[in-house]
Design a protein around this motif. Structure first.
Motif, PDB file in Angstrom:
ATOM      1  N   GLU A   1       4.144 -16.179  -0.627  1.00 36.75           N
ATOM      2  CA  GLU A   1       5.455 -15.074  -1.003  1.00 36.75           C
ATOM      3  C   GLU A   1       4.773 -13.783  -0.859  1.00 36.75           C
ATOM      4  O   GLU A   1       5.196 -12.911  -0.577  1.00 36.75           O
ATOM      5  N   ARG A   2       3.349 -13.156  -1.128  1.00 40.09           N
ATOM      6  CA  ARG A   2       3.180 -11.667  -0.849  1.00 40.09           C
ATOM      7  C   ARG A   2       2.754 -11.885   0.378  1.00 40.09           C
ATOM      8  O   ARG A   2       2.744 -12.260   1.468  1.00 40.09           O
ATOM      9  N   LYS A   3       3.435 -10.456   0.710  1.00 39.26           N
ATOM     10  CA  LYS A   3       3.695  -9.840   2.115  1.00 39.26           C
ATOM     11  C   LYS A   3       2.652  -8.542   1.700  1.00 39.26           C
ATOM     12  O   LYS A   3       1.887  -8.381   0.693  1.00 39.26           O
ATOM     13  N   GLY A   4       2.456  -7.601   3.066  1.00 40.10           N
ATOM     14  CA  GLY A   4       1.948  -6.776   2.979  1.00 40.10           C
ATOM     15  C   GLY A   4       2.909  -4.986   2.022  1.00 40.10           C
ATOM     16  O   GLY A   4       3.622  -5.588   1.481  1.00 40.10           O
ATOM     17  N   LEU A   5       1.941  -4.217   2.711  1.00 36.24           N
ATOM     18  CA  LEU A   5       2.382  -2.955   1.453  1.00 36.24           C
ATOM     19  C   LEU A   5       4.024  -2.359   2.225  1.00 36.24           C
ATOM     20  O   LEU A   5       4.867  -2.583   1.132  1.00 36.24           O
ATOM     21  N   ILE A   6       4.203  -2.597   3.142  1.00 35.18           N
ATOM     22  CA  ILE A   6       6.130  -1.759   4.010  1.00 35.18           C
ATOM     23  C   ILE A   6       7.092  -3.036   3.728  1.00 35.18           C
ATOM     24  O   ILE A   6       7.639  -3.017   3.252  1.00 35.18           O
ATOM     25  N   ALA A   7       6.114  -4.599   3.995  1.00 35.88           N
ATOM     26  CA  ALA A   7       7.420  -5.866   4.021  1.00 35.88           C
ATOM     27  C   ALA A   7       7.388  -5.913   2.553  1.00 35.88           C
ATOM     28  O   ALA A   7       8.891  -6.087   1.988  1.00 35.88           O
TER      29      ALA A   7
END
Length: 338
Positions: free
Chosen positions: A156-162
């Protein structure tokens, strides 16, 4: 360095850079403990005396070692550093803002005092609270995004902006980036207690000493942070609950206040649930605050020595220029300044 003059006092930005650099270094060294304490604080388990449906889901951890082992098994070593980029940005910005405003607020207070004695404990806590509140207003969105990154699974983990966009797209909208703001403002008592205790211990144990030795700063920083953590742990747990995804038993409905989070935790886990994760929280705090204050003291001393050198070089140039002008005057010639 006990005999330093006021000329050696750093400007607010100098203390802010020293504090933020020390904080980034310290937090980078112990970041896996930050992941562990956040995971422990956000998980919900049913109390043996509770008749409510058990909201536990996914992987649950029984201790710090158990959490580290299971995180590595599920996500590899990289799992212990999930969200580190956003976390270090948050750490740098929060500490820069805190030390900047703390230096300004404390300097203003001392300049208006008529007595030349160190401020009392209550005053130190108040100064720290004011600086902390100002810093939180500007930096809490990064904390919200980082907490989300730390508490979701690898898939589920996404980048900072996402992750930030995901928060904004939730039912809270843009205000979701400031979730836990009230709890954060209440929690300014944590750095207030930390730096208030540090300053008081420094004044008592090392009166008149401007710069401490590395081991002295480490010990004072660790003790002061331990005191602050013990006093504020329930609020820390509630803040993490506010900023993370709601447990499945709430069907995606986020908590509205830290009081609601605390009531939910007590209902399902009992009063001791408010102190979950306190082991790695204190361990992280001891190491981070110790390294932070040790690095901050060294960086501040380096700045002072650098400023002193720059002033000395400038004074020598002015002296040479004055001597050159005097020599020209004696010769009756024009003085040319390049």
């Amino acid at each position: 360095m006990a005999g330093q003059s006021k000329v050696d006092a750093l400007p607010p930005w100098g203390s802010a850079v020293a504090g933020s650099a020390g904080a980034v270094l310290a937090n980078a060294l112990v970041y896996p403990l930050d992941i562990v304490k956040t995971r422990l604080q956000v998980q919900i388990k049913r109390s043996p005396a509770s008749a409510a449906i058990n909201p536990a889901h996914d992987e649950h951890y029984t201790s710090t070692v158990d959490a580290i082992t299971k995180i590595i098994k599920a996500d590899g070593i990289a799992g212990l550093y999930a969200g580190i980029f956003g976390s270090l940005i948050g750490v740098a910005s929060t500490n820069f803002a805190y030390f900047y405003w703390y230096t300004i607020v404390r300097t203003l207070y001392l300049s208006y005092r008529k007595i030349n004695t160190p401020p009392g404990t209550a005053v130190e806590l108040s100064l720290g609270a004011v600086a902390g509140a100002i810093a939180q207003l500007f930096t809490i969105p990064i904390a919200v995004v980082t907490t989300r990154q730390q508490t979701v699974s690898k898939h589920e983990r996404k980048g900072l902006i996402a992750t930030g966009r995901e928060v904004i797209d939730s039912e809270d909208g843009w205000t979701g980036l400031w979730r836990g703001m009230k709890a954060s403002l209440v929690l300014v008592v944590n750095p207030a207690i930390t730096y208030g205790a540090y300053q008081r211990l420094k004044d008592r144990l090392y009166p008149g000493k401007k710069n401490l030795r590395p081991h002295e700063a480490f010990i004072l920083g660790s003790i002061s942070k331990a005191l602050a953590t013990l006093a504020t742990q329930p609020l820390i747990v509630a803040k993490v609950g506010l900023q993370s995804k709601p447990p499945p038993s709430r069907n995606g409905k986020p908590f509205k206040s830290f009081i609601e989070v605390m009531n939910y935790i007590v209902e399902h886990e009992g009063l001791f649930g408010l102190f979950k994760g306190i082991g790695p929280q204190i361990m992280k705090g001891l190491l981070v605050q110790g390294f932070l204050m040790m690095a901050k003291e060294r960086i501040e001393l380096s700045f002072i020595l650098l400023f002193r050198y720059v002033r000395q070089v400038r004074a020598e140039k002015l002296q040479k220029l004055a001597a050159y002008a005097a020599e020209k005057a004696r010769q009756g010639g024009p003085v040319l300044v390049k």
